[in-house]
Design a protein around this motif. Structure first.
Motif, PDB file in Angstrom:
ATOM      1  N   UNK A 192      42.111  52.106  21.495  1.00  0.00           N
ATOM      2  CA  UNK A 192      41.925  52.886  20.265  1.00  0.00           C
ATOM      3  C   UNK A 192      40.476  53.356  20.133  1.00  0.00           C
ATOM      4  N   UNK A 193      39.532  52.512  20.530  1.00  0.00           N
ATOM      5  CA  UNK A 193      38.123  52.911  20.472  1.00  0.00           C
ATOM      6  C   UNK A 193      37.884  54.132  21.354  1.00  0.00           C
ATOM      7  N   UNK A 194      38.567  54.189  22.491  1.00  0.00           N
ATOM      8  CA  UNK A 194      38.444  55.369  23.346  1.00  0.00           C
ATOM      9  C   UNK A 194      39.135  56.566  22.708  1.00  0.00           C
ATOM     10  N   UNK A 195      40.300  56.357  22.094  1.00  0.00           N
ATOM     11  CA  UNK A 195      40.975  57.445  21.391  1.00  0.00           C
ATOM     12  C   UNK A 195      40.039  58.090  20.366  1.00  0.00           C
ATOM     13  N   UNK A 196      39.394  57.247  19.583  1.00  0.00           N
ATOM     14  CA  UNK A 196      38.684  57.732  18.402  1.00  0.00           C
ATOM     15  C   UNK A 196      37.247  58.169  18.684  1.00  0.00           C
ATOM     16  N   UNK A 197      36.584  57.540  19.648  1.00  0.00           N
ATOM     17  CA  UNK A 197      35.180  57.836  19.914  1.00  0.00           C
ATOM     18  C   UNK A 197      34.914  58.297  21.342  1.00  0.00           C
ATOM     19  N   UNK A 198      35.962  58.314  22.190  1.00  0.00           N
ATOM     20  CA  UNK A 198      35.788  58.563  23.626  1.00  0.00           C
ATOM     21  C   UNK A 198      34.752  57.612  24.220  1.00  0.00           C
ATOM     22  N   UNK A 199      34.685  56.408  23.670  1.00  0.00           N
ATOM     23  CA  UNK A 199      33.730  55.404  24.118  1.00  0.00           C
ATOM     24  C   UNK A 199      34.465  54.371  24.972  1.00  0.00           C
ATOM     25  N   UNK A 200      33.994  54.165  26.194  1.00  0.00           N
ATOM     26  CA  UNK A 200      34.697  53.277  27.125  1.00  0.00           C
ATOM     27  C   UNK A 200      34.177  51.850  27.097  1.00  0.00           C
ATOM     28  N   UNK A 201      33.106  51.574  26.329  1.00  0.00           N
ATOM     29  CA  UNK A 201      32.359  50.326  26.499  1.00  0.00           C
ATOM     30  C   UNK A 201      33.234  49.083  26.389  1.00  0.00           C
ATOM     31  N   UNK A 202      34.058  48.993  25.339  1.00  0.00           N
ATOM     32  CA  UNK A 202      34.813  47.757  25.134  1.00  0.00           C
ATOM     33  C   UNK A 202      35.961  47.639  26.129  1.00  0.00           C
ATOM     34  N   UNK A 203      36.672  48.730  26.371  1.00  0.00           N
ATOM     35  CA  UNK A 203      37.770  48.648  27.325  1.00  0.00           C
ATOM     36  C   UNK A 203      37.228  48.395  28.728  1.00  0.00           C
ATOM     37  N   UNK A 204      36.103  49.005  29.061  1.00  0.00           N
ATOM     38  CA  UNK A 204      35.492  48.754  30.362  1.00  0.00           C
ATOM     39  C   UNK A 204      35.179  47.270  30.523  1.00  0.00           C
ATOM     40  N   UNK A 205      34.642  46.658  29.479  1.00  0.00           N
ATOM     41  CA  UNK A 205      34.342  45.227  29.524  1.00  0.00           C
ATOM     42  C   UNK A 205      35.606  44.415  29.808  1.00  0.00           C
ATOM     43  N   UNK A 206      36.698  44.727  29.094  1.00  0.00           N
ATOM     44  CA  UNK A 206      37.958  44.015  29.293  1.00  0.00           C
ATOM     45  C   UNK A 206      38.509  44.256  30.694  1.00  0.00           C
ATOM     46  N   UNK A 207      38.445  45.495  31.142  1.00  0.00           N
ATOM     47  CA  UNK A 207      38.994  45.869  32.447  1.00  0.00           C
ATOM     48  C   UNK A 207      38.252  45.148  33.573  1.00  0.00           C
ATOM     49  N   UNK A 208      36.919  45.138  33.499  1.00  0.00           N
ATOM     50  CA  UNK A 208      36.141  44.483  34.549  1.00  0.00           C
ATOM     51  C   UNK A 208      36.348  42.969  34.525  1.00  0.00           C
ATOM     52  N   UNK A 209      36.527  42.405  33.334  1.00  0.00           N
ATOM     53  CA  UNK A 209      36.845  40.977  33.247  1.00  0.00           C
ATOM     54  C   UNK A 209      38.159  40.678  33.956  1.00  0.00           C
ATOM     55  N   UNK A 210      39.136  41.559  33.799  1.00  0.00           N
ATOM     56  CA  UNK A 210      40.428  41.359  34.454  1.00  0.00           C
ATOM     57  C   UNK A 210      40.322  41.530  35.969  1.00  0.00           C
ATOM     58  N   UNK A 211      39.451  42.442  36.411  1.00  0.00           N
ATOM     59  CA  UNK A 211      39.259  42.572  37.852  1.00  0.00           C
ATOM     60  C   UNK A 211      38.602  41.325  38.420  1.00  0.00           C
ATOM     61  N   UNK A 212      37.565  40.833  37.738  1.00  0.00           N
ATOM     62  CA  UNK A 212      36.902  39.611  38.205  1.00  0.00           C
ATOM     63  C   UNK A 212      37.886  38.448  38.248  1.00  0.00           C
ATOM     64  N   UNK A 213      38.729  38.355  37.225  1.00  0.00           N
ATOM     65  CA  UNK A 213      39.717  37.278  37.159  1.00  0.00           C
ATOM     66  C   UNK A 213      40.714  37.408  38.310  1.00  0.00           C
ATOM     67  N   UNK A 214      41.229  38.604  38.522  1.00  0.00           N
ATOM     68  CA  UNK A 214      42.231  38.812  39.576  1.00  0.00           C
ATOM     69  C   UNK A 214      41.638  38.548  40.959  1.00  0.00           C
ATOM     70  N   UNK A 215      40.415  39.045  41.190  1.00  0.00           N
ATOM     71  CA  UNK A 215      39.816  38.898  42.514  1.00  0.00           C
ATOM     72  C   UNK A 215      39.499  37.448  42.855  1.00  0.00           C
ATOM     73  N   UNK A 216      39.327  36.617  41.829  1.00  0.00           N
ATOM     74  CA  UNK A 216      39.005  35.201  42.078  1.00  0.00           C
ATOM     75  C   UNK A 216      40.230  34.295  42.017  1.00  0.00           C
ATOM     76  N   UNK A 217      41.302  34.723  41.350  1.00  0.00           N
ATOM     77  CA  UNK A 217      42.466  33.851  41.150  1.00  0.00           C
ATOM     78  C   UNK A 217      43.662  34.211  42.016  1.00  0.00           C
ATOM     79  N   UNK A 218      43.758  35.439  42.463  1.00  0.00           N
ATOM     80  CA  UNK A 218      44.914  35.854  43.266  1.00  0.00           C
ATOM     81  C   UNK A 218      44.558  35.844  44.749  1.00  0.00           C
ATOM     82  N   UNK A 219      45.540  35.580  45.564  1.00  0.00           N
ATOM     83  CA  UNK A 219      45.402  35.608  47.013  1.00  0.00           C
ATOM     84  C   UNK A 219      44.399  34.558  47.481  1.00  0.00           C
TER      85      UNK A 219
END
Length: 347
Positions: A320-347
């Protein structure tokens, strides 16, 4: 993330435009923030390195200004932003902003790229050591967790163990709606389709995006192809495009942007955000965005995301923050956290 003092600097530059270090120092002092020249320069250099601030001139003529991308990447106080009702928030634009295509470049800093690529290199080494059977089991685990969490984000009440039983034994959970069961099953079909031909997604086209959507919405009464009417979104006054030809144009421009973006993680981040922003389909847009993002990662041998540890409410806030402000900061933070989690926990 930026510090409180750095946020003050960014807000001042947003209000005042290009300014000198001396003016910034005086502004901080007025706010009770006494800071030395060395400390302030250190803050400014960090903001320049993060591509939030641009530096021009030399010596006493040196000026600092918000970077071209700062509106998209400047961290926002999410708790404060969402403490206001949707009708009380001032949107950058209530309608789809075609100008965003010129702004969404170099969204990851050099430091972030270095860290994430290093994590992915470790993931590739671990994956290469797995036997074919163990590799298959890891992809099965990823499929279960992604089908569970992606469906849960959309309101599905299946828990992860019920999803595992459904996907492995074809036994649906008692008391669940048929639509929920179908939604979960469709995630497996879509991910299986992607896994069979990962190289297919090295280049993204509108047709390929539509294929993923068709798999994810089969049997759910969702019209195939690009929608021709208006859609509303709960919790925001943002209004997506309602013209079928403009929606297709937006998708085509997105495909071009994705194909021109070199780093797979940045491409995947863009795909997830922009499919959600364009809302090209009658339903199933965010599900399509997550599978498309993973198809991009898999095509370049990057670790796919299960999203298993993401909080659904925070995920929606980031979108929603991106919808309303075109600001990626918070979603980027969540997305990168999920990448770090996946890269360390999977495979």
């Amino acid at each position: 993330m930026t510090s409180k003092r750095q946020d003050i600097i960014l807000n001042y530059l947003k209000q005042q435009g290009p300014t000198s270090r001396e003016n910034l120092e005086q502004h901080l002092l007025l706010l009770g923030q006494s800071v030395s020249k060395v400390t302030l320069l250190r803050d400014l250099n960090k903001l320049v390195s993060a591509a939030l601030v641009e530096k021009s001139g030399t010596g006493r003529a040196t000026k600092y200004a918000l970077s071209f991308h700062s509106a998209q990447t400047h961290p926002i106080d999410v708790a404060d932003y969402f403490s206001r009702d949707a009708d009380d928030r001032e949107l950058r634009s209530e309608q789809f902003n075609f100008g965003v295509f010129q702004e969404l470049h170099h969204l990851l800093t050099a430091e972030e790229l270095e860290e994430l690529d290093a994590l992915n290199a470790i993931f590739r080494v671990r994956k290469a050591k797995l036997s074919p059977r163990l590799l298959q089991k890891e992809f099965e685990r990823l499929t279960v967790e992604l089908a569970w969490k992606s469906s849960k984000i959309e309101g599905c009440s299946y828990n992860v163990l019920e999803v595992e039983r459904l996907l492995k034994e074809n036994i649906s959970a008692a008391g669940k709606a048929a639509e929920e069961t179908q939604m979960v099953m469709n995630h497996k079909k879509a991910l299986d389709y992607v896994l069979k031909q990962p190289d297919y997604y090295k280049e993204i086209t509108v047709a390929k995006i539509e294929e993923i959507h068709t798999l994810l919405t089969a049997g759910l009464g969702v019209e195939r192809g690009i929608r021709s009417g208006m859609v509303g979104i709960v919790g925001t006054n943002y209004r997506p495009l309602d013209n079928k030809f403009q929606i297709r144009e937006a998708l085509e421009r997105l495909a071009t942007l994705l194909n021109e973006t070199t780093n797979a993680i940045e491409r995947a981040l863009l795909a997830v955000l922009m499919i959600s922003y364009i809302q090209p389909f009658e339903d199933g847009n965010k599900r399509t965005s997550r599978i498309l993002g993973n198809s991009i990662l898999l095509a370049d041998d990057y670790c796919p995301l299960s999203y298993r540890s993401v909080n659904e409410i925070e995920y929606k806030k980031g979108i929603i923050l991106f919808y309303e402000q075109n600001n990626i900061s918070y979603f980027k933070q969540l997305f990168l956290e999920q990448f770090r989690h996946a890269a360390s926990k999977h495979f």
